[in-house]
Design a protein around this motif. Sequence first.
Motif, PDB file in Angstrom:
ATOM      1  N   LEU A  11      46.779  35.047  42.463  1.00 23.53           N
ATOM      2  CA  LEU A  11      47.502  34.403  43.022  1.00 23.53           C
ATOM      3  C   LEU A  11      49.020  34.663  42.122  1.00 23.53           C
ATOM      4  CD1 LEU A  11      49.113  31.705  44.962  1.00 23.53           C
ATOM      5  CD2 LEU A  11      47.626  30.311  43.205  1.00 23.53           C
ATOM      6  N   TYR A  12      48.419  34.780  40.969  1.00 23.93           N
ATOM      7  CA  TYR A  12      50.158  34.921  39.708  1.00 23.93           C
ATOM      8  C   TYR A  12      50.772  36.429  40.363  1.00 23.93           C
ATOM      9  CZ  TYR A  12      52.179  35.393  35.648  1.00 23.93           C
ATOM     10  OH  TYR A  12      53.182  35.931  34.975  1.00 23.93           O
ATOM     11  N   ILE A  13      50.051  37.365  40.520  1.00 23.20           N
ATOM     12  CA  ILE A  13      50.635  38.556  40.798  1.00 23.20           C
ATOM     13  C   ILE A  13      51.436  38.468  42.133  1.00 23.20           C
ATOM     14  CG2 ILE A  13      49.946  40.993  40.922  1.00 23.20           C
ATOM     15  CD1 ILE A  13      47.904  40.798  38.764  1.00 23.20           C
ATOM     16  N   PHE A  14      49.991  38.260  43.016  1.00 19.67           N
ATOM     17  CA  PHE A  14      50.925  38.027  44.219  1.00 19.67           C
ATOM     18  C   PHE A  14      51.886  37.447  44.577  1.00 19.67           C
ATOM     19  CE2 PHE A  14      46.717  38.880  47.026  1.00 19.67           C
ATOM     20  CZ  PHE A  14      46.505  40.923  46.364  1.00 19.67           C
ATOM     21  N   VAL A  45      52.621  36.630  28.807  1.00 22.29           N
ATOM     22  CA  VAL A  45      52.015  38.337  28.365  1.00 22.29           C
ATOM     23  C   VAL A  45      50.696  38.893  28.996  1.00 22.29           C
ATOM     24  CG1 VAL A  45      52.889  37.255  26.442  1.00 22.29           C
ATOM     25  CG2 VAL A  45      50.619  37.199  27.350  1.00 22.29           C
ATOM     26  N   PHE A  46      50.457  38.840  30.369  1.00 27.34           N
ATOM     27  CA  PHE A  46      49.543  39.513  31.874  1.00 27.34           C
ATOM     28  C   PHE A  46      48.560  40.231  30.552  1.00 27.34           C
ATOM     29  CE2 PHE A  46      53.857  40.681  33.059  1.00 27.34           C
ATOM     30  CZ  PHE A  46      53.949  40.361  34.079  1.00 27.34           C
ATOM     31  N   ASP A  47      47.906  38.261  30.309  1.00 30.96           N
ATOM     32  CA  ASP A  47      46.615  38.380  30.004  1.00 30.96           C
ATOM     33  C   ASP A  47      45.663  37.410  30.193  1.00 30.96           C
ATOM     34  OD1 ASP A  47      44.065  37.783  28.379  1.00 30.96           O
ATOM     35  OD2 ASP A  47      45.228  36.768  26.427  1.00 30.96           O
ATOM     36  N   PHE A  48      45.154  37.850  31.605  1.00 32.44           N
ATOM     37  CA  PHE A  48      44.632  37.591  32.712  1.00 32.44           C
ATOM     38  C   PHE A  48      42.537  37.451  32.241  1.00 32.44           C
ATOM     39  CE2 PHE A  48      47.808  39.893  34.761  1.00 32.44           C
ATOM     40  CZ  PHE A  48      48.345  38.683  35.637  1.00 32.44           C
ATOM     41  N   GLY A  49      42.063  36.689  31.043  1.00 30.95           N
ATOM     42  CA  GLY A  49      41.283  37.156  30.626  1.00 30.95           C
ATOM     43  C   GLY A  49      40.010  38.259  31.440  1.00 30.95           C
ATOM     44  N   LYS A  50      38.396  37.612  31.150  1.00 28.80           N
ATOM     45  CA  LYS A  50      37.358  38.191  31.973  1.00 28.80           C
ATOM     46  C   LYS A  50      37.416  37.879  32.997  1.00 28.80           C
ATOM     47  CE  LYS A  50      35.190  41.240  28.636  1.00 28.80           C
ATOM     48  NZ  LYS A  50      34.147  41.255  27.874  1.00 28.80           N
ATOM     49  N   SER A  51      36.923  37.970  34.333  1.00 28.58           N
ATOM     50  CA  SER A  51      35.566  37.317  34.994  1.00 28.58           C
ATOM     51  C   SER A  51      34.722  36.711  34.726  1.00 28.58           C
ATOM     52  CB  SER A  51      35.313  38.799  36.635  1.00 28.58           C
ATOM     53  OG  SER A  51      34.990  37.893  37.292  1.00 28.58           O
ATOM     54  N   TYR A  52      34.409  35.596  35.216  1.00 28.99           N
ATOM     55  CA  TYR A  52      33.288  34.642  34.549  1.00 28.99           C
ATOM     56  C   TYR A  52      32.516  35.487  35.137  1.00 28.99           C
ATOM     57  CZ  TYR A  52      36.005  30.236  34.401  1.00 28.99           C
ATOM     58  OH  TYR A  52      37.213  29.627  33.647  1.00 28.99           O
ATOM     59  N   PHE A  53      32.008  36.151  36.134  1.00 30.46           N
ATOM     60  CA  PHE A  53      30.350  36.573  36.644  1.00 30.46           C
ATOM     61  C   PHE A  53      30.420  37.910  36.908  1.00 30.46           C
ATOM     62  CE2 PHE A  53      31.491  32.279  38.588  1.00 30.46           C
ATOM     63  CZ  PHE A  53      30.545  31.713  38.111  1.00 30.46           C
ATOM     64  N   MET A  98      46.361  28.721  30.315  1.00 25.53           N
ATOM     65  CA  MET A  98      46.156  29.929  31.079  1.00 25.53           C
ATOM     66  C   MET A  98      48.186  30.084  30.974  1.00 25.53           C
ATOM     67  SD  MET A  98      45.505  29.249  35.714  1.00 25.53           S
ATOM     68  CE  MET A  98      46.807  28.639  35.960  1.00 25.53           C
ATOM     69  N   MET A  99      49.225  29.803  31.730  1.00 22.01           N
ATOM     70  CA  MET A  99      50.434  30.007  31.658  1.00 22.01           C
ATOM     71  C   MET A  99      50.898  30.992  30.530  1.00 22.01           C
ATOM     72  SD  MET A  99      50.684  29.250  34.813  1.00 22.01           S
ATOM     73  CE  MET A  99      52.584  30.544  34.709  1.00 22.01           C
ATOM     74  N   ARG A 100      50.560  30.137  29.157  1.00 21.05           N
ATOM     75  CA  ARG A 100      50.753  30.965  28.648  1.00 21.05           C
ATOM     76  C   ARG A 100      49.963  32.398  28.198  1.00 21.05           C
ATOM     77  NH1 ARG A 100      48.802  28.529  22.533  1.00 21.05           N
ATOM     78  NH2 ARG A 100      47.453  29.954  23.651  1.00 21.05           N
ATOM     79  N   ASN A 101      49.079  32.328  28.738  1.00 18.46           N
ATOM     80  CA  ASN A 101      48.267  33.884  28.547  1.00 18.46           C
ATOM     81  C   ASN A 101      49.315  34.513  29.986  1.00 18.46           C
ATOM     82  OD1 ASN A 101      46.227  32.866  26.339  1.00 18.46           O
ATOM     83  ND2 ASN A 101      45.182  32.564  27.786  1.00 18.46           N
ATOM     84  N   TYR A 102      49.142  34.039  30.651  1.00 17.07           N
ATOM     85  CA  TYR A 102      49.959  34.850  31.980  1.00 17.07           C
ATOM     86  C   TYR A 102      51.370  35.413  32.016  1.00 17.07           C
ATOM     87  CZ  TYR A 102      45.638  33.556  35.134  1.00 17.07           C
ATOM     88  OH  TYR A 102      44.850  33.754  35.873  1.00 17.07           O
TER      89      TYR A 102
END
Length: 376
Positions: A344-347, A116-124, A110-114
């Motif tokens: 949370l990361y962005i804030f 480069v601001f890759d936050f993935g997709k919403s689960y639902f 998760m931190m490696r993706n974050y």
Amino acid sequence: MAAYLVKRLLLMIPTLLGIMLISFTIIQFAPGGPVERVIAQLTGTDVAATSRIGGGGADIAGQQANPSQSSQDAGSSSYRGAQGLDPEFIRQLEKQFGFDKPAHERFLLMMRNYLVFDFGKSYFRDVSVLSLIKEKLPVSISLGLWMTLLTYLISIPLGIRKAVKDGEEFDVWTSGFLVIGYAIPGFLVAVMLLVLFAGGSFVQWFPSRGLHSEAYSGMSMMGCAMSLPCVADYFWHLVLPLTSMALASFTTMTFLTKNSFLDEIRKQYVLTARAKGLSESKVLYGHVFRNAMLLVIAGFPGAFVGAFLGSSLLIETIFSLDGLGLLGFESIINRDYPVVFATLYIFSLVGLLVHLLTDFTYTLVDPRIDFESREA
């Protein structure tokens, strides 16, 4: 100043990492999770968030169901409500949500993706997290921007007036009003305003939800800005939310302004200016104002971000404003972890950068301030 900025930027890395690690660890022990929510939907037992508090958190910790393929083994699944479901289906759910990996691997990924601001997709929601955030961002920015401007426009003149009338009747009763307003929680004020002025039990002078009426709901932001009725409708919808959010901010900013002015008014240069025969307005606004406003002006970035990030969650929920606060609340309720951790990361990142910007603003307002000369 350059060395200080570099030092602060480097300190942001462990700070941000610590925030995410603590939050991620807490989530591991929180009840419920996306796998359990899907199971509840499939079995028809999905209920309100308050009814799921007693649920287990095994799915969050990434525990796998029993690998046996028999129906009897399915009944011993670690997920509440999974009895009777195919264990292979449970394993596919875990893999889909990433819970087939140990917790430390999921955190590092998760931190490696974050980074480069890759936050993935919403689960639902089947949409990227960044798209969701960009969609909700204008509403939260509107609340934060207008609340900050309103707070400054009212608090600064009021604080100056209270400093001039220090100890007099005006200062006493306004202080009492501000302290009472500060003591009342914003969400309680919001509920009270809804009951009194939005069709609760008395009158319906203001709308109770949204930022636009149905007649303007389909208009673009630019189109609404070009239409005077739409702009008026927009501000009419903001009256109750801004009032609910701003009461506590009025108190803090007003007393900060008053105390800053009182400190400056008692200094020798003010006595000298008055001895030269300058009028009181020239003394206040020509000499005192520039020095007294140092803390107030330099704190503007922090005040805006505080209003933008910290004050809107409950208010957006109460008034059904589709912003980041409501998005975060719904994501927590639905256990949509990509959205929760991304916001949370962005804030956190924005908050750290704004603290740095505030320090830099101090040096712009008063060049005598030098953070590099301070000992670490």
